[in-house]
Write a protein that holds these residues in place. Structure first.
Motif, PDB file in Angstrom:
ATOM      1  N   GLY A  37       0.826  -1.196   0.000  1.00 42.37           N
ATOM      2  CA  GLY A  37       0.000   0.000   0.000  1.00 42.37           C
ATOM      3  C   GLY A  37       0.862   1.250   0.000  1.00 42.37           C
ATOM      4  N   VAL A  38       0.196   2.398   0.114  1.00 41.60           N
ATOM      5  CA  VAL A  38       0.878   3.686   0.010  1.00 41.60           C
ATOM      6  C   VAL A  38       0.265   4.663   1.012  1.00 41.60           C
ATOM      7  N   ARG A  39       1.146   5.453   1.672  1.00 39.09           N
ATOM      8  CA  ARG A  39       0.654   6.613   2.419  1.00 39.09           C
ATOM      9  C   ARG A  39       1.376   7.834   1.887  1.00 39.09           C
ATOM     10  N   THR A  40       0.614   8.894   1.634  1.00 43.04           N
ATOM     11  CA  THR A  40       1.250  10.113   1.147  1.00 43.04           C
ATOM     12  C   THR A  40       0.437  11.313   1.618  1.00 43.04           C
ATOM     13  N   ASP A  41       0.882  12.514   1.241  1.00 41.53           N
ATOM     14  CA  ASP A  41       0.179  13.744   1.595  1.00 41.53           C
ATOM     15  C   ASP A  41      -0.205  14.459   0.312  1.00 41.53           C
ATOM     16  N   VAL A  42      -1.429  14.962   0.252  1.00 39.39           N
ATOM     17  CA  VAL A  42      -1.845  15.803  -0.872  1.00 39.39           C
ATOM     18  C   VAL A  42      -2.232  17.149  -0.274  1.00 39.39           C
ATOM     19  N   ALA A  43      -1.433  18.170  -0.561  1.00 39.87           N
ATOM     20  CA  ALA A  43      -1.654  19.507   0.018  1.00 39.87           C
ATOM     21  C   ALA A  43      -1.794  19.407   1.538  1.00 39.87           C
ATOM     22  N   GLY A  44      -0.915  18.627   2.149  1.00 39.52           N
ATOM     23  CA  GLY A  44      -0.878  18.544   3.606  1.00 39.52           C
ATOM     24  C   GLY A  44      -1.915  17.640   4.232  1.00 39.52           C
ATOM     25  N   ARG A  45      -2.720  16.965   3.402  1.00 40.39           N
ATOM     26  CA  ARG A  45      -3.726  16.071   3.974  1.00 40.39           C
ATOM     27  C   ARG A  45      -3.429  14.627   3.588  1.00 40.39           C
ATOM     28  N   PRO A  46      -3.701  13.687   4.492  1.00 43.46           N
ATOM     29  CA  PRO A  46      -3.266  12.302   4.264  1.00 43.46           C
ATOM     30  C   PRO A  46      -4.094  11.575   3.209  1.00 43.46           C
ATOM     31  N   LEU A  47      -3.400  10.811   2.385  1.00 49.26           N
ATOM     32  CA  LEU A  47      -4.032   9.913   1.420  1.00 49.26           C
ATOM     33  C   LEU A  47      -3.399   8.534   1.578  1.00 49.26           C
ATOM     34  N   PHE A  48      -4.256   7.513   1.683  1.00 49.90           N
ATOM     35  CA  PHE A  48      -3.803   6.126   1.733  1.00 49.90           C
ATOM     36  C   PHE A  48      -4.296   5.414   0.484  1.00 49.90           C
ATOM     37  N   ALA A  49      -3.464   4.559  -0.085  1.00 50.59           N
ATOM     38  CA  ALA A  49      -3.927   3.656  -1.150  1.00 50.59           C
ATOM     39  C   ALA A  49      -3.700   2.232  -0.653  1.00 50.59           C
ATOM     40  N   VAL A  50      -4.775   1.427  -0.689  1.00 54.00           N
ATOM     41  CA  VAL A  50      -4.717   0.057  -0.163  1.00 54.00           C
ATOM     42  C   VAL A  50      -5.243  -0.902  -1.223  1.00 54.00           C
ATOM     43  N   PRO A  51      -4.888  -2.198  -1.148  1.00 53.58           N
ATOM     44  CA  PRO A  51      -5.363  -3.148  -2.161  1.00 53.58           C
ATOM     45  C   PRO A  51      -6.890  -3.279  -2.131  1.00 53.58           C
TER      46      PRO A  51
END
Lengths: 370, 370
Positions: free
Chosen positions: B100-114
């Protein structure tokens, strides 16, 4: 005409219910040549509904809103629509109380239909699909054909179909739909002859693992094969605990072929009701291929049936007398049949092992009759 | 922290699969004090995924994207994320291949999971929920209590609970979750004592129609009551065709109490295997209260069990010997029990009538033991 769906309801966001409407709408509209390109779930509040409908129109030519049409204060879909369109036409709801709505937003069609699945399906079938197909100039409908495989996993099915996948005709789509104890191979496209040719090739590549075709279940197929032989069926079950019988009885008209079954869950019942040799049971325990065969014979004899099928094994979660969960034996006996026993090692939890055992038993019977 | 979910996959829009992830995420995140305010389903293309994530951030403080993380050319989620965030942290996937992935978009959290449910659940439980709860300052978790009712419809359950609904404590939510043969009354809120008090009041208002509490099934409840009496159980089934036995066997550990059953689907088997009086069968036919009682006695006797339960009736779709579909009799017999017979007129299709019959039979047994 590309369609977007907006499903309204706090209960969807809270996970109180699984939204089966989205899948049904996706399949139904695609079959009608009206592909769904976006689905949105939103709560019971006016502003989020309005925002969701605007987002939906950015992606699609037509929007279907489901839910929030009822009479209670939680139902806000009509309040939201008032902000988007000044007037609308009511759609009759012959199977419920809340009527639906058809309107235009900036010249593009919007439908609002009830969220109750039975009411939604009726209104979409009777009103939304015909109206949108007419508007879209009667686009070609999608033709769908299926092949059902009970006893292989998705990777093995895909491996057998690799030559077809490498050379799939233009306009045909191949999908694998995995259930608990079945893989459905679905071929779809707008040209019936091309879909039929791809389906024939898939059937040839899969060979005798094809359990049933299109909408027929494996249980219905097996009952049909038995009826064609003018014979009847009884079952004996241990780990499946009635699920094999229940799967057969699920087919309307099963009573013409299916006589009944014995759920010999406790080991002594395998001797007392099915006549399994008590010395065999004492020596090898209940999870054994020969026990399965004798159970099938016992079922035939108890019901005076032509064909007997049996299951025995360990569903788990714990081992039983040192035998691991997933260890399963299924047996088929009957005059003119090759007496068949399958010994399996199944993976998964308790319900999955039981469901797979039922599929293996029915498929063994299908092959014995085929 | 409000969460939006973006589910990626053509198979969702085409209706090949029902998206159970949205409901699971909604329930799990709400329980963790992280309400889901928007769900979006989008196909396997970069631009629509990017657009859906932007829409999601308009409604929420954090976004979870599910699906499209695999290694094939259909999997476009990471391509879309590259347009939204330059770098990310990988999340381990101990039960699958795609991380999976954790990142920030304009300072807000985004997770991508299967998108595979088992992999999604593990990664959300292990990584997404703890991370977001920490970020949100450990919001109060939601406490949920349930009451299960097997033999009343939702309107009758709601009518009994009207006094509670009229006077529901602040911060407590009451929901009715309707299954095929069960209504679950769910009370939830962040204060355990208030939820408990509302649950107690609901239990008192419902009285003896409460079949089971919280996560216990009616079948598990009944098996527990039988175990507490140190007795055991056998069943005899006609229209339910093994579904009553299968429902009992579905409970892990059923074998300590459940001996087995006879599926006497064909009428002659009711006499031959269960000892039902053949003159009675000839006179009244198989769908009869006294036939049900004799079947229950026959099941007890065949398995040497303490308690017997039986079902007979017409599941449909067609009438049987002039008896309408939905006509059903269930019976319970056993020493020290009031011998009980229930005669019912059930609505619905073939599977619904069978499922409701199982629920009524188990509930009759629960009351006889209670």
């Amino acid at each position: 005409v590309r369609v977007a769906v907006v499903a309204v309801g706090d209960e969807l966001l809270l996970g109180d219910v699984v939204n089966t409407n989205l899948a049904w709408l996706g399949e139904t509209l695609a079959a009608a040549g009206l592909p769904v390109v976006l689905g949105v779930e939103v709560g019971d509040d006016v502003d989020p509904i309005v925002a969701a409908v605007r987002t939906a129109f950015e992606a699609a030519d037509a929007v279907v809103v489901s839910g929030g049409l009822g009479p209670t204060s939680d139902d806000r879909t009509l309040l939201a629509l008032q902000q988007l369109a000044p007037r609308w036409t009511e759609l009759p709801n012959p199977v419920g109380t809340a009527p639906g709505v058809r309107t235009d937003v900036a010249g593009r069609p919007l439908f609002a239909v009830p969220g109750v699945p039975g009411e939604l399906r009726r209104m979409v079938t009777d009103h939304v699909v015909p109206w949108l197909r007419d508007r879209a100039g009667a686009p070609p409908a999608l033709v769908t054909r299926q092949l059902r495989v009970a006893v292989l996993g998705e990777p093995e099915v895909a491996a057998r179909l690799a030559p077809l996948e490498a050379d799939l005709p233009d306009g045909v789509r191949l999908a694998y739909l995995a259930g608990t104890a079945e893989i459905r191979v679905r071929l779809s496209g707008t040209d019936p002859a091309t879909v039929r040719a791809a389906w024939d090739r898939a059937a040839a590549l899969l060979g005798d693992v094809v359990a049933a075709a299109d909408d027929e279940s494996l249980a219905a197929r097996v009952l049909g094969l038995l009826a064609a032989r003018s014979t009847d069926l009884a079952v004996a079950e241990s780990l499946t605990g009635g699920l094999l019988a229940a799967t057969l009885v699920d087919v309307p008209g099963a009573s013409t072929v299916f006589r009944g079954g014995v759920v010999a869950y406790a080991t002594p019942a395998k001797h007392a009701l099915l006549g399994v040799d008590p010395e065999l049971l004492a020596r090898v325990g209940p999870v054994d291929a020969e026990v399965a065969r004798q159970m099938a014979l016992g079922a035939r004899s108890a019901f005076g049936a032509g064909v007997g099928v049996a299951t025995t094994g360990v569903a788990g979660p714990d081992p039983q007398d040192g035998v691991a969960p997933g260890t399963v034996h299924v047996a088929v006996v009957g005059p003119g049949l090759h007496s068949a026993v399958g010994s399996l090692s199944l993976a998964g939890g308790r319900s999955q092992i039981r469901a797979q055992t039922v599929a293996h038993a029915l498929d063994l019977l299908r092959r014995a009759l085929g």
